[in-house]
Design an enzyme around this catalytic site. Structure first.
Site, PDB file in Angstrom:
ATOM      1  N   GLY A 109       0.819  -1.205   0.000  1.00 27.00           N
ATOM      2  CA  GLY A 109       0.000   0.000   0.000  1.00 27.00           C
ATOM      3  C   GLY A 109       0.853   1.256   0.000  1.00 27.00           C
ATOM      4  O   GLY A 109       0.346   2.357   0.020  1.00 27.00           O
ATOM      5  N   CYS A 110       2.163   1.080  -0.003  1.00 27.22           N
ATOM      6  CA  CYS A 110       3.099   2.200  -0.073  1.00 27.22           C
ATOM      7  C   CYS A 110       3.725   2.201  -1.465  1.00 27.22           C
ATOM      8  O   CYS A 110       4.049   1.140  -1.996  1.00 27.22           O
ATOM      9  CB  CYS A 110       4.214   2.047   0.957  1.00 27.22           C
ATOM     10  N   GLU A 111       3.902   3.401  -2.027  1.00 26.11           N
ATOM     11  CA  GLU A 111       4.585   3.491  -3.321  1.00 26.11           C
ATOM     12  C   GLU A 111       6.056   3.115  -3.188  1.00 26.11           C
ATOM     13  O   GLU A 111       6.639   2.515  -4.069  1.00 26.11           O
ATOM     14  CB  GLU A 111       4.453   4.902  -3.898  1.00 26.11           C
TER      15      GLU A 111
END
Length: 136
Positions: free
Chosen positions: A50-52
């Site tokens: 969910g993190c770039e």
């Protein structure tokens, strides 16, 4: 919820900073304080989705209180993670679940620097902390 000494120290430092340049410098300094993760801890199991950017989170419980280690490949994000960690270290699961993440970063004067993707990433980290805290 009470603040730890380290969280109070961060809050005072960021509230005294004038402008984004000083806050950015502080953010980098806080990121440099993060305890390094060893290569084994940078596993897929510890990766926060969910993190770039790449973010890893390791958690362990110590007498009912949660302790976390985190790292990222992105320098600015390491600073944000460090500020998140000082806010959550030692919290029991119930307080961890109630943490007002946007409120904490607003107090630090960093809400404008939280792009939607960074904000989503930090929420993903907080969600993962909660999952780890309730899974044990």
């Amino acid at each position: 919820m009470s603040l730890s000494n380290e969280a109070r120290e961060a809050l005072e430092a960021f509230q005294q900073a004038r402008g984004w340049e000083q806050r950015a410098r502080l953010l980098m300094q806080w990121g440099d304080r993060l305890a390094a993760l060893d290569e084994a801890e940078k596993s897929e199991d510890n990766r926060v989705h969910g993190c770039e950017s790449l973010v890893w989170l390791v958690a362990f419980e110590d007498n009912g209180q949660w302790r976390f280690k985190a790292s990222s490949d992105a320098r600015l994000l390491r600073g944000l993670l460090a500020l998140l960690l000082v806010r959550v270290q030692g919290l029991p699961s119930a307080e961890l679940a109630e943490l007002d993440l946007p409120g904490w970063f607003a107090e630090l004067g960093l809400e404008r620097q939280l792009s939607p993707s960074r904000s989503n990433g930090l929420h993903a980290v907080l969600r993962r902390m909660g999952e780890l805290a309730t899974a044990s």
